[in-house]
Design a protein around this motif. Structure first.
Motif, short mmCIF file in Angstrom:
data_model
loop_
_atom_site.label_atom_id
_atom_site.label_comp_id
_atom_site.label_asym_id
_atom_site.label_seq_id
_atom_site.Cartn_x
_atom_site.Cartn_y
_atom_site.Cartn_z
N THR A 59 27.22 59.74 31.83
CA THR A 59 26.07 59.46 32.76
C THR A 59 26.42 59.76 34.03
OG1 THR A 59 25.60 57.95 30.85
CG2 THR A 59 24.51 57.45 33.03
N GLY A 94 29.15 61.38 35.14
CA GLY A 94 29.86 62.72 35.51
C GLY A 94 28.85 63.88 35.51
N MET A 122 35.23 68.42 32.50
CA MET A 122 36.03 68.48 31.31
C MET A 122 35.53 67.53 30.27
SD MET A 122 39.93 66.78 31.55
CE MET A 122 39.80 65.38 30.27
N ARG A 142 35.96 66.55 25.55
CA ARG A 142 36.61 66.86 24.13
C ARG A 142 35.95 67.92 23.70
NH1 ARG A 142 36.03 60.56 22.77
NH2 ARG A 142 34.14 61.26 23.66
N LYS A 143 34.63 68.52 24.10
CA LYS A 143 33.95 69.34 23.05
C LYS A 143 34.16 70.63 23.79
CE LYS A 143 30.38 65.70 22.72
NZ LYS A 143 30.17 65.18 24.19
N HIS A 152 41.68 66.32 25.85
CA HIS A 152 41.46 65.11 25.48
C HIS A 152 42.54 64.05 26.21
CE1 HIS A 152 41.36 61.62 22.56
NE2 HIS A 152 40.66 62.32 22.06
N ILE A 153 42.04 63.13 27.01
CA ILE A 153 42.95 62.29 27.80
C ILE A 153 43.86 61.63 27.03
CG2 ILE A 153 41.84 62.36 30.27
CD1 ILE A 153 40.58 59.86 29.44
N ALA A 172 35.95 60.29 35.59
CA ALA A 172 34.86 59.40 34.99
C ALA A 172 34.86 59.41 33.73
CB ALA A 172 33.51 59.91 35.74
N ASP A 199 35.80 55.22 27.39
CA ASP A 199 35.25 55.15 26.03
C ASP A 199 35.26 53.82 26.05
OD1 ASP A 199 34.55 56.01 23.71
OD2 ASP A 199 36.25 56.75 23.05
N SER A 246 36.29 53.12 38.82
CA SER A 246 36.52 51.73 38.25
C SER A 246 35.16 50.90 38.43
CB SER A 246 37.66 51.12 38.73
OG SER A 246 38.25 50.08 37.91
N ILE A 247 35.51 49.63 38.35
CA ILE A 247 34.22 48.71 38.25
C ILE A 247 34.54 47.50 39.14
CG2 ILE A 247 32.72 47.16 36.70
CD1 ILE A 247 33.36 48.94 34.21
N LYS A 260 40.34 48.31 32.08
CA LYS A 260 40.13 48.94 33.48
C LYS A 260 40.93 48.94 34.24
CE LYS A 260 37.12 51.79 34.44
NZ LYS A 260 36.64 53.01 34.03
N ALA A 282 32.89 50.54 41.47
CA ALA A 282 31.18 50.46 41.71
C ALA A 282 30.87 49.27 40.68
CB ALA A 282 30.80 51.71 41.03
N THR A 283 29.57 48.77 41.30
CA THR A 283 28.83 47.81 40.37
C THR A 283 28.19 48.52 39.31
OG1 THR A 283 26.88 47.99 41.84
CG2 THR A 283 28.49 46.35 42.33
N GLN A 284 27.46 47.87 38.24
CA GLN A 284 26.86 48.58 37.21
C GLN A 284 25.68 49.37 37.68
OE1 GLN A 284 27.55 44.93 37.30
NE2 GLN A 284 29.21 45.84 35.94
N1 LIG Z 1 27.96 52.21 33.17
C1 LIG Z 1 28.10 51.47 34.33
O1 LIG Z 1 27.20 50.69 34.69
C2 LIG Z 1 29.51 51.46 34.95
C3 LIG Z 1 29.57 50.83 36.24
C4 LIG Z 1 30.46 51.01 37.29
C5 LIG Z 1 31.53 52.06 36.61
N2 LIG Z 1 31.55 52.63 35.53
C6 LIG Z 1 32.56 53.34 35.20
O2 LIG Z 1 31.96 54.96 35.36
C7 LIG Z 1 32.92 55.76 34.66
C8 LIG Z 1 31.70 56.67 33.91
O3 LIG Z 1 30.69 55.51 32.95
P1 LIG Z 1 29.51 56.45 32.15
O4 LIG Z 1 28.59 55.37 31.84
O5 LIG Z 1 29.39 57.69 33.00
O6 LIG Z 1 30.47 56.75 30.72
P2 LIG Z 1 29.89 57.74 29.86
O7 LIG Z 1 28.49 58.01 30.00
O8 LIG Z 1 30.01 56.86 28.57
O9 LIG Z 1 30.78 58.98 29.73
C9 LIG Z 1 31.97 59.00 29.51
C10 LIG Z 1 32.66 60.23 29.25
O10 LIG Z 1 33.94 60.06 29.08
C11 LIG Z 1 34.32 61.32 28.00
N3 LIG Z 1 35.20 60.67 27.13
C12 LIG Z 1 35.49 59.68 26.56
N4 LIG Z 1 36.83 59.71 25.86
C13 LIG Z 1 37.47 60.76 26.17
C14 LIG Z 1 38.89 61.19 25.91
N5 LIG Z 1 39.60 60.56 24.99
N6 LIG Z 1 39.17 62.52 26.50
C15 LIG Z 1 38.45 63.07 27.36
N7 LIG Z 1 37.14 62.80 27.83
C16 LIG Z 1 36.56 61.52 27.23
C17 LIG Z 1 33.05 61.59 27.23
O11 LIG Z 1 32.91 63.14 27.31
P3 LIG Z 1 33.03 63.85 26.05
O12 LIG Z 1 32.13 63.08 24.65
O13 LIG Z 1 32.18 65.20 26.54
O14 LIG Z 1 34.45 64.14 25.53
C18 LIG Z 1 31.80 61.10 28.28
O15 LIG Z 1 30.94 61.81 28.51
C19 LIG Z 1 33.41 55.04 33.47
O16 LIG Z 1 34.90 54.76 34.00
C20 LIG Z 1 32.96 53.52 33.80
O17 LIG Z 1 33.90 52.38 33.45
C21 LIG Z 1 30.53 52.45 34.67
#
Ligand SMILES: NC(=O)c1ccc[n+]([C@@H]2O[C@H](COP(=O)([O-])OP(=O)(O)OC[C@H]3O[C@@H](n4cnc5c(N)ncnc54)[C@H](OP(=O)(O)O)[C@@H]3O)[C@@H](O)[C@H]2O)c1
Length: 264
Positions: free
Chosen positions: A11, A13, A30, A32-33, A48-49, A68, A71, A102-103, A117, A136-138
Motif C-alpha cells: 500500500t 510502497g 523489492m 518476494r514475487k 525475501h527478508i 516498507a 507482514d 515504523s508506527i 516493530k 507514521a500514524t495510521q
Molecule cells: N497501515 C498503516 O496504517 C501503517 C501506519 C504506519 C506505518 N505503517 C508501516 O508501513 C509499512 C508499510 O505498510 P503497508 O500497509 O503499506 O504494508 P502492506 O501493504 O502490507 O505491504 C507490505 C509489503 O511487504 C512485503 N513483504 C512482506 N513480507 C515480506 C518478506 N518476507 N520479504 C520481502 N517482502 C515482504 C510484501 O510484498 P510482496 O508480497 O510483494 O513480497 C508487501 O507488499 C509497514 O512497515 C507498516 O508497519 C503502516
C-alpha cells in the motif's frame, strides 16, 4: 540515486516508488514475487527478508533503501528478523542510508505487532548500518478499513472504542516525508509524523458514515488492559504542538471525498 523500496508492491510502497521516480531517482521494487513482466524487470528485485534469499543481489549498488516491507498478519519474523537481515546485507553492500517505516506509539502501545516493530527498530539501530526511522500514524485507508469492519460487526449499531482518537495520514504525504529523509541522510529516530488533525474515533466515524452514505447509531464500548489504556492515552497520535513539517496535508475529510468520488 538508486533507491530500493522493500515492500514496493504494498500500500505505502507503491506510493513511495512513484514519489521516488517522480523526484528523479531510480526506484527499484523489492518483492518476494518475480517481476510481473519484462518491462518491469530492470527495476525489480526478487528477495525475501526472512530467508535472505536474493537479498545480497537486491541491495547491491543501492544508495538508499526505503524499508516498507512488513507482514503484520503473516510471518511474525518479517519485522525483527527481516529488518536485521536487511540491515546486515545493506551494511555489507555499503548502502549509505536505510530508512525504516515504523508506527507512532509502538514504544507505548503493547500490541503484539507493535512490540515486533519496536524490536525491528532496535535491530536496525544496533546493526551499524546508517539509518533513519520514520514513525507514521495510521494511514487514512487503514482507518477506513477498520471503520468498515466496525460498521458490519453488528446488524443495527456500529460499536466504537470509547476514548480512542486517530490522526490518520495520506500515503502521498508519508511518501513525501520519506523523500525528505532521503535528501537529509541518516538521522536516527526522526520526529513522529502524522495527519493534519487529531479526531476522536467517533468524529472520524461520523464523517466516514456521511461520506459512505451509511447511517448506523454509534455505540461506545469500554475495553480493559494496557493496550486499550495506551490508545485512550492518545499514544497513537501526535502532540498538539507538533510543527507543520511533521504533519501531512491531506485531511480525513479530503481523503474521504476523494475516495468516495472514485467509487463506482
Ligand atoms: N497501515 C498503516 O496504517 C501503517 C501506519 C504506519 C506505518 N505503517 C508501516 O508501513 C509499512 C508499510 O505498510 P503497508 O500497509 O503499506 O504494508 P502492506 O501493504 O502490507 O505491504 C507490505 C509489503 O511487504 C512485503 N513483504 C512482506 N513480507 C515480506 C518478506 N518476507 N520479504 C520481502 N517482502 C515482504 C510484501 O510484498 P510482496 O508480497 O510483494 O513480497 C508487501 O507488499 C509497514 O512497515 C507498516 O508497519 C503502516
Amino acid at each position: 540515486m538508486n533507491v530500493l523500496v522493500t515492500g514496493g508492491t504494498g500500500t505505502l510502497g507503491r506510493e513511495v516508488v512513484r514519489a521516488v521516480n517522480a523526484a528523479g531517482h531510480r526506484a527499484v521494487v523489492m518483492s518476494r514475487k518475480p517481476a510481473p513482466d519484462a518491462a518491469a524487470a530492470p527495476r525489480w528485485a526478487t528477495a525475501h527478508i526472512v530467508t535472505g534469499e536474493g537479498l545480497a543481489a537486491a541491495v547491491a549498488d543501492m544508495d538508499v533503501i526505503i524499508h516498507a516491507a512488513s507482514d503484520p498478519r503473516g510471518d511474525p519474523a518479517a519485522d525483527e528478523e527481516g529488518t536485521h537481515r536487511l540491515a546486515v546485507a545493506a551494511r555489507a553492500a555499503r548502502v549509505r542510508h536505510l530508512i525504516f517505516v515504523s508506527i507512532v506509539g509502538i514504544d507505548r502501545i503493547p500490541l503484539p505487532y507493535y512490540v515486533r516493530k519496536l524490536a525491528a527498530e532496535r535491530a536496525l539501530a544496533d546493526s551499524g548500518q546508517p539509518y533513519s526511522i520514520l514513525r507514521a500514524t495510521q494511514f487514512h485507508g487503514f482507518v477506513s478499513v477498520l471503520l468498515g469492519r466496525a460498521a458490519s460487526y453488528m446488524p443495527l449499531v456500529m460499536p466504537l472504542p470509547a476514548g480512542y482518537s486517530v490522526q490518520s495520514v495520506g500515503l502521498e504525504d508519508v511518501a513525501d516525508r520519506l523523500l525528505r529523509a532521503v535528501d537529509d541522510g541518516p538521522g536516527g529516530l526522526l520526529p513522529d509524523y502524522g495527519g493534519p488533525e487529531r479526531m476522536t474515533v467517533r468524529q472520524a466515524a461520523r464523517l466516514w458514515q456521511e461520506a459512505r452514505a451509511i447511517r448506523k447509531p454509534m455505540v461506545p464500548f469500554f475495553s480493559f488492559g494496557a493496550t486499550s489504556r495506551a490508545f485512550r492515552g492518545g499514544h497513537n497520535t501526535l502532540p498538539a504542538d507538533t510543527p507543520p513539517e511533521n504533519r501531512g496535508r491531506l485531511s480525513w475529510s479530503e481523503w474521504l471525498a476523494r475516495t468516495t468520488a472514485a467509487r463506482p
